[in-house]
Design a protein around this motif. Structure first.
Motif, PDB file in Angstrom:
ATOM      1  N   ASP A   1       0.834  -1.197   0.000  1.00  0.00           N
ATOM      2  CA  ASP A   1       0.000   0.000   0.000  1.00  0.00           C
ATOM      3  C   ASP A   1       0.873   1.253   0.000  1.00  0.00           C
ATOM      4  N   LEU A   2       0.361   2.322  -0.654  1.00  0.00           N
ATOM      5  CA  LEU A   2       1.089   3.575  -0.693  1.00  0.00           C
ATOM      6  C   LEU A   2       0.808   4.374   0.566  1.00  0.00           C
ATOM      7  N   VAL A   3       1.860   4.788   1.252  1.00  0.00           N
ATOM      8  CA  VAL A   3       1.729   5.537   2.501  1.00  0.00           C
ATOM      9  C   VAL A   3       2.742   6.674   2.487  1.00  0.00           C
ATOM     10  N   ALA A   4       2.496   7.675   3.337  1.00  0.00           N
ATOM     11  CA  ALA A   4       3.411   8.819   3.450  1.00  0.00           C
ATOM     12  C   ALA A   4       4.472   8.537   4.508  1.00  0.00           C
ATOM     13  N   GLU A   5       5.116   7.388   4.393  1.00  0.00           N
ATOM     14  CA  GLU A   5       6.191   6.989   5.306  1.00  0.00           C
ATOM     15  C   GLU A   5       6.951   5.844   4.648  1.00  0.00           C
ATOM     16  N   ASN A   6       7.911   5.270   5.404  1.00  0.00           N
ATOM     17  CA  ASN A   6       8.736   4.164   4.882  1.00  0.00           C
ATOM     18  C   ASN A   6       9.490   4.568   3.616  1.00  0.00           C
ATOM     19  N   TYR A   7       9.948   5.810   3.583  1.00  0.00           N
ATOM     20  CA  TYR A   7      10.708   6.260   2.417  1.00  0.00           C
ATOM     21  C   TYR A   7      12.099   5.606   2.426  1.00  0.00           C
ATOM     22  N   PRO A   8      12.605   5.259   1.254  1.00  0.00           N
ATOM     23  CA  PRO A   8      13.950   4.668   1.210  1.00  0.00           C
ATOM     24  C   PRO A   8      15.005   5.707   1.624  1.00  0.00           C
ATOM     25  N   GLN A   9      15.954   5.285   2.456  1.00  0.00           N
ATOM     26  CA  GLN A   9      16.998   6.187   2.932  1.00  0.00           C
ATOM     27  C   GLN A   9      18.399   5.709   2.584  1.00  0.00           C
TER      28      GLN A   9
ATOM     29  N   HIS B   1      -9.075  25.556  -8.271  1.00  0.00           N
ATOM     30  CA  HIS B   1     -10.418  25.830  -8.794  1.00  0.00           C
ATOM     31  C   HIS B   1     -10.444  26.027 -10.310  1.00  0.00           C
ATOM     32  N   VAL B   2      -9.311  25.962 -10.973  1.00  0.00           N
ATOM     33  CA  VAL B   2      -9.256  26.075 -12.430  1.00  0.00           C
ATOM     34  C   VAL B   2      -8.245  25.060 -12.946  1.00  0.00           C
ATOM     35  N   SER B   3      -8.330  24.757 -14.238  1.00  0.00           N
ATOM     36  CA  SER B   3      -7.354  23.876 -14.855  1.00  0.00           C
ATOM     37  C   SER B   3      -5.968  24.521 -14.758  1.00  0.00           C
ATOM     38  N   THR B   4      -4.979  23.739 -14.289  1.00  0.00           N
ATOM     39  CA  THR B   4      -3.658  24.298 -14.015  1.00  0.00           C
ATOM     40  C   THR B   4      -2.567  23.355 -14.510  1.00  0.00           C
ATOM     41  N   PRO B   5      -1.578  23.857 -15.277  1.00  0.00           N
ATOM     42  CA  PRO B   5      -0.420  23.036 -15.639  1.00  0.00           C
ATOM     43  C   PRO B   5       0.653  23.138 -14.550  1.00  0.00           C
ATOM     44  N   TYR B   6       1.321  22.044 -14.307  1.00  0.00           N
ATOM     45  CA  TYR B   6       2.376  22.005 -13.301  1.00  0.00           C
ATOM     46  C   TYR B   6       3.664  21.484 -13.934  1.00  0.00           C
ATOM     47  N   THR B   7       4.778  21.838 -13.312  1.00  0.00           N
ATOM     48  CA  THR B   7       6.077  21.264 -13.658  1.00  0.00           C
ATOM     49  C   THR B   7       6.720  20.753 -12.373  1.00  0.00           C
ATOM     50  N   VAL B   8       7.140  19.497 -12.392  1.00  0.00           N
ATOM     51  CA  VAL B   8       7.800  18.879 -11.239  1.00  0.00           C
ATOM     52  C   VAL B   8       9.232  18.551 -11.639  1.00  0.00           C
ATOM     53  N   VAL B   9      10.192  19.085 -10.885  1.00  0.00           N
ATOM     54  CA  VAL B   9      11.615  18.829 -11.125  1.00  0.00           C
ATOM     55  C   VAL B   9      12.150  18.008  -9.955  1.00  0.00           C
ATOM     56  N   VAL B  10      12.803  16.884 -10.275  1.00  0.00           N
ATOM     57  CA  VAL B  10      13.370  16.003  -9.252  1.00  0.00           C
ATOM     58  C   VAL B  10      14.892  16.059  -9.372  1.00  0.00           C
ATOM     59  N   ARG B  11      15.557  16.411  -8.264  1.00  0.00           N
ATOM     60  CA  ARG B  11      17.010  16.548  -8.261  1.00  0.00           C
ATOM     61  C   ARG B  11      17.598  15.837  -7.057  1.00  0.00           C
TER      62      ARG B  11
ATOM     63  N   LEU C   1      22.716  13.236   1.313  1.00  0.00           N
ATOM     64  CA  LEU C   1      22.358  13.864   0.044  1.00  0.00           C
ATOM     65  C   LEU C   1      20.873  14.193   0.088  1.00  0.00           C
ATOM     66  N   ARG C   2      20.515  15.280  -0.535  1.00  0.00           N
ATOM     67  CA  ARG C   2      19.132  15.748  -0.468  1.00  0.00           C
ATOM     68  C   ARG C   2      18.389  15.419  -1.766  1.00  0.00           C
ATOM     69  N   LEU C   3      17.422  14.524  -1.677  1.00  0.00           N
ATOM     70  CA  LEU C   3      16.541  14.230  -2.804  1.00  0.00           C
ATOM     71  C   LEU C   3      15.430  15.285  -2.785  1.00  0.00           C
ATOM     72  N   THR C   4      15.421  16.146  -3.782  1.00  0.00           N
ATOM     73  CA  THR C   4      14.580  17.344  -3.761  1.00  0.00           C
ATOM     74  C   THR C   4      13.543  17.292  -4.872  1.00  0.00           C
TER      75      THR C   4
ATOM     76  N   LEU D   1      13.899  14.679   0.835  1.00  0.00           N
ATOM     77  CA  LEU D   1      14.276  13.458   1.556  1.00  0.00           C
ATOM     78  C   LEU D   1      15.794  13.409   1.668  1.00  0.00           C
ATOM     79  N   TRP D   2      16.305  13.026   2.822  1.00  0.00           N
ATOM     80  CA  TRP D   2      17.735  12.887   3.026  1.00  0.00           C
ATOM     81  C   TRP D   2      18.099  11.426   2.877  1.00  0.00           C
ATOM     82  N   ILE D   3      19.028  11.145   1.974  1.00  0.00           N
ATOM     83  CA  ILE D   3      19.405   9.768   1.680  1.00  0.00           C
ATOM     84  C   ILE D   3      20.923   9.628   1.704  1.00  0.00           C
ATOM     85  N   ASP D   4      21.382   8.385   1.889  1.00  0.00           N
ATOM     86  CA  ASP D   4      22.801   8.044   1.807  1.00  0.00           C
ATOM     87  C   ASP D   4      22.983   7.134   0.597  1.00  0.00           C
ATOM     88  N   VAL D   5      23.993   7.414  -0.214  1.00  0.00           N
ATOM     89  CA  VAL D   5      24.282   6.605  -1.400  1.00  0.00           C
ATOM     90  C   VAL D   5      25.676   6.045  -1.259  1.00  0.00           C
TER      91      VAL D   5
END
Length: 336
Positions: free
Chosen positions: A219-227, A246-256, A303-306, A329-333
């Motif tokens: 199940d998808l939950v807001a926890e148990n994120y990989p670290q 309240h209106v149609s809106t375009p979004y841009t999501v950047v993952v770094r 490292l910061r997963l942003t 999210l803060w992760i170690d690689v």
């Protein structure tokens, strides 16, 4: 240009051949669709001002036109000493139109709510517009199948003539003005209720943004994120957006993935790795989820997963400071 002019004239002749009330229905439906589609007006009060009376009255009028193609004519028969008439008169049609519209609109909303489209004001109005046009086509066909003398028609020429004569009669001018005030008051009251029903905007427009991960049962939950990651190892996350603008809106999501340092009590990005870019466009109240792999190649601890979210387009240099929403999210690689 000549072809376009001929097509416009042909469309005008087809509209002119419709009964006056159904031609008005088609025109109002076209205006309603235009206020939703055109970017110039779809975010103004004009959209609600047109859509509300449309949803409260027009679908019912079109349905009543299908069910009762006859006009209000006396049959000459007698029952208990009274003259019998068939069909519906204007006042009966208006009252029944409001009632059937109030019944039809929730049904359309229920169907949309159970469909992938979802229950959004624009989707409800657009669906009602399509239904109205279908009903108008059926109503025209039914009326034309009747003799002209028994078809329903709106006596608008008689109304205009009576209105002109009454306006210039001193003894009825005050009555006419009072009737107009009462009619406008009723329309405003009905419109206020319709506005709340069709466009229930509550609070300040905003958008929800969140990250989800799968737990042990999937199940998808807001926890148990990989670290903990190994270089080039792939782990999955789900990014989600709820459009409450309240209106149609375009979004841009950047993952770094950022390597950051603390300098002078502020966080400074010293190295960055672009992982993903998503560009969803969401209708009002729509929710969007996107499962995606996270496969970092940068090595290091803390490292910061942003995740950076922007309405419309992202700037050339997307940062936490200029983002509309962000998640980190803060992760170690580790090396392999």
């Amino acid at each position: 240009m000549g072809t376009d002019l001929r097509e416009a004239k042909a469309a005008g002749r087809r509209l002119h051949g419709l009964p006056a009330d159904l031609a008005g229905v088609v025109c109002l439906t076209s205006v309603v669709v235009a206020t939703i589609v055109l970017p110039v007006v779809n975010e103004t009060l004009l959209r609600a001002a047109v859509a509300i009376p449309f949803a409260l009255f027009v679908p019912g009028w079109a349905l009543v036109a299908v069910l009762f193609p006859h006009g209000h004519h006396e049959t000459g028969q007698s029952r208990n000493g009274r003259t019998v008439s068939d069909g519906l008169g204007l006042y009966e049609r208006v009252a029944l139109s409001f009632g059937t519209s109030i019944a039809v609109t929730p049904i359309v909303g229920l169907v949309l709510d159970l469909s992938p489209v979802g229950l959004a004001p624009d989707a409800v109005v657009t669906s009602l517009a399509g239904l109205v046009l279908v009903l108008v086509a059926v109503a025209v066909r039914r009326r034309r199948a009747l003799p002209s003398e028994v078809r329903y028609s709106v006596p608008y020429r008689q109304w205009l003539s009576a209105a002109r004569s009454n306006l210039f009669r001193t003894e009825t001018s005050w009555d006419t003005a009072l009737t107009a005030v009462v009619a406008v008051s009723i329309l405003l009251a009905v419109g206020s209720v319709g506005f709340v029903a069709l466009d229930p905007k509550q609070g300040v427009p905003s958008s929800e943004f969140y990250l989800l991960a799968a737990n042990e049962s999937g199940d998808l939950v807001a926890e148990n994120y990989p670290q903990e990651f190994t270089a080039d190892e792939t782990r999955s996350l789900v990014v989600g957006i709820q459009n409450n603008e309240h209106v149609s809106t375009p979004y841009t999501v950047v993952v770094r993935l950022d390597r950051v340092e603390l300098r002078n009590n502020s966080t400074t990005v010293v190295e960055s790795e672009r992982l993903h870019r998503f560009e969803p466009r969401l209708t009002a109240d729509e929710t969007w989820h996107r499962r995606h792999p996270v496969q970092p190649s940068m090595i290091g601890d803390r490292l910061r997963l942003t995740y950076l979210v922007y309405k419309w387009n992202a700037p050339a240099d997307p940062t936490v400071d200029n983002a509309y929403r962000d998640a980190r999210l803060w992760i170690d690689v580790r090396e392999r």
